[in-house]
Write an enzyme that holds these catalytic residues in place. Structure first.
Site, PDB file in Angstrom:
ATOM      1  N   GLY A   1     -13.185   6.547  -8.683  1.00  0.00           N
ATOM      2  CA  GLY A   1     -12.257   7.147  -9.117  1.00  0.00           C
ATOM      3  C   GLY A   1     -10.904   7.097  -8.102  1.00  0.00           C
TER       4      GLY A   1
ATOM      5  N   CYS B   1       0.702  -1.183   0.173  1.00  0.00           N
ATOM      6  CA  CYS B   1       0.013   0.126   0.029  1.00  0.00           C
ATOM      7  C   CYS B   1       0.810   1.235  -0.095  1.00  0.00           C
ATOM      8  CB  CYS B   1      -0.973   0.040   1.184  1.00  0.00           C
ATOM      9  SG  CYS B   1      -2.023   1.618   1.534  1.00  0.00           S
TER      10      CYS B   1
ATOM     11  N   HIS C   1      -4.461   1.068   8.388  1.00  0.00           N
ATOM     12  CA  HIS C   1      -4.725   0.550   6.799  1.00  0.00           C
ATOM     13  C   HIS C   1      -6.360   0.423   6.841  1.00  0.00           C
ATOM     14  CE1 HIS C   1      -4.557  -0.638   2.765  1.00  0.00           C
ATOM     15  NE2 HIS C   1      -5.424  -1.321   3.084  1.00  0.00           N
TER      16      HIS C   1
ATOM     17  N   ASN D   1     -12.947   9.737  -2.708  1.00  0.00           N
ATOM     18  CA  ASN D   1     -13.337   8.790  -3.853  1.00  0.00           C
ATOM     19  C   ASN D   1     -13.232   7.156  -3.317  1.00  0.00           C
ATOM     20  OD1 ASN D   1     -13.180  11.100  -5.640  1.00  0.00           O
ATOM     21  ND2 ASN D   1     -10.945  10.748  -5.722  1.00  0.00           N
TER      22      ASN D   1
ATOM     23  N   HIS E   1      -8.568   7.915   2.317  1.00  0.00           N
ATOM     24  CA  HIS E   1      -8.035   9.449   2.445  1.00  0.00           C
ATOM     25  C   HIS E   1      -9.111  10.116   1.963  1.00  0.00           C
ATOM     26  CE1 HIS E   1      -7.544   7.673  -1.626  1.00  0.00           C
ATOM     27  NE2 HIS E   1      -7.709   8.941  -2.006  1.00  0.00           N
TER      28      HIS E   1
ATOM     29  N   HIS F   1      -9.438  14.276   0.596  1.00  0.00           N
ATOM     30  CA  HIS F   1      -8.713  15.376   0.053  1.00  0.00           C
ATOM     31  C   HIS F   1      -9.276  16.318   0.720  1.00  0.00           C
ATOM     32  CE1 HIS F   1      -7.573  12.888  -3.641  1.00  0.00           C
ATOM     33  NE2 HIS F   1      -8.227  12.081  -3.409  1.00  0.00           N
TER      34      HIS F   1
HETATM   35  P1  5GP Z   1      -7.509   9.123  -4.973  1.00  0.00           P
HETATM   36  O1  5GP Z   1      -7.579   9.033  -6.844  1.00  0.00           O
HETATM   37  O2  5GP Z   1      -7.410   7.674  -4.804  1.00  0.00           O
HETATM   38  O3  5GP Z   1      -8.634   9.629  -4.731  1.00  0.00           O
HETATM   39  O4  5GP Z   1      -6.344  10.008  -4.731  1.00  0.00           O
HETATM   40  C1  5GP Z   1      -5.064   9.433  -4.751  1.00  0.00           C
HETATM   41  C2  5GP Z   1      -4.297  10.598  -4.491  1.00  0.00           C
HETATM   42  O5  5GP Z   1      -2.909  10.429  -4.210  1.00  0.00           O
HETATM   43  C3  5GP Z   1      -4.155  11.538  -5.922  1.00  0.00           C
HETATM   44  O6  5GP Z   1      -4.533  12.662  -5.835  1.00  0.00           O
HETATM   45  C4  5GP Z   1      -2.533  11.228  -6.201  1.00  0.00           C
HETATM   46  O7  5GP Z   1      -2.179  12.472  -6.934  1.00  0.00           O
HETATM   47  C5  5GP Z   1      -2.041  11.127  -4.948  1.00  0.00           C
HETATM   48  N1  5GP Z   1      -0.689  10.453  -4.840  1.00  0.00           N
HETATM   49  C6  5GP Z   1      -0.306   9.376  -5.462  1.00  0.00           C
HETATM   50  N2  5GP Z   1       0.934   9.215  -5.086  1.00  0.00           N
HETATM   51  C7  5GP Z   1       1.301   9.974  -4.401  1.00  0.00           C
HETATM   52  C8  5GP Z   1       2.578   9.975  -3.729  1.00  0.00           C
HETATM   53  O8  5GP Z   1       3.459   9.320  -4.039  1.00  0.00           O
HETATM   54  N3  5GP Z   1       2.675  11.064  -2.896  1.00  0.00           N
HETATM   55  C9  5GP Z   1       1.768  12.064  -2.707  1.00  0.00           C
HETATM   56  N4  5GP Z   1       1.897  12.866  -1.739  1.00  0.00           N
HETATM   57  N5  5GP Z   1       0.595  11.782  -3.157  1.00  0.00           N
HETATM   58  C10 5GP Z   1       0.375  10.976  -4.161  1.00  0.00           C
HETATM   59 ZN    ZN Z   2      -2.530   1.441   3.577  1.00  0.00          ZN
END
Ligand code: 5GP
Ligand code: ZN
Length: 113
Positions: free
Chosen positions: A92, A4, A46, A86, A99, A101
């Site tokens: 998405g 993860c 997790h 998401n 998490h 945002h």
């Molecule tokens: P999701 O698309 O799952 O809602 O959001 C995942 C978020 O994680 C995305 O906005 C992406 O830019 C961010 N992200 C992916 N890999 C990394 C990383 O290695 N470091 C950081 N700081 N953000 C990441």
């Molecule tokens: Zn995790």
């Protein structure tokens, strides 16, 4: 969880720009910001996503939202902001670790989907 990405960030195996940390949660800047302020807030435990929350593990979510309010104030988002989570493929979600945002620092698009 071994594979993860966000567990690796929590462990410090992958670097991140931390905004807030305590024993239960971590907040760090998104690597690909969609707004002038784009922060991710995650539980250290997790949990794959909102779809994996239950009565036993959900207390951390209220803690996360208290921290979201504090972080938003600290970041100067006095005009408002958006909190997004998401879930799954249709939602998405690209990282299967719960998490939220925090998006702000500009007038955000009105559309939700
Ligand atoms: P999701 O698309 O799952 O809602 O959001 C995942 C978020 O994680 C995305 O906005 C992406 O830019 C961010 N992200 C992916 N890999 C990394 C990383 O290695 N470091 C950081 N700081 N953000 C990441
Ligand atoms: Zn995790």
């Amino acid at each position: 969880m071994e594979n993860c990405l966000f567990c690796k960030i929590i462990a410090g195996d992958i670097p991140s720009t931390k905004v807030y940390e305590d024993d239960k949660v971590l907040a760090f800047r998104d690597i690909n910001p969609q707004a002038p302020t784009h922060i991710l807030v995650i539980p250290k435990e997790h949990i794959a996503g909102v779809d994996e929350l239950n009565a036993e593990n959900a207390a951390v979510v209220s803690h996360i939202f208290v921290k979201i309010a504090e972080i938003a104030k600290q970041e100067g988002l006095s005009g408002g902001y958006r909190v997004v989570s998401n879930i799954g493929e249709d939602g998405g979600q690209t990282v299967r670790h719960l998490h939220f945002h925090i998006l702000g620092g500009k007038k955000l698009h009105e559309g939700m989907a």
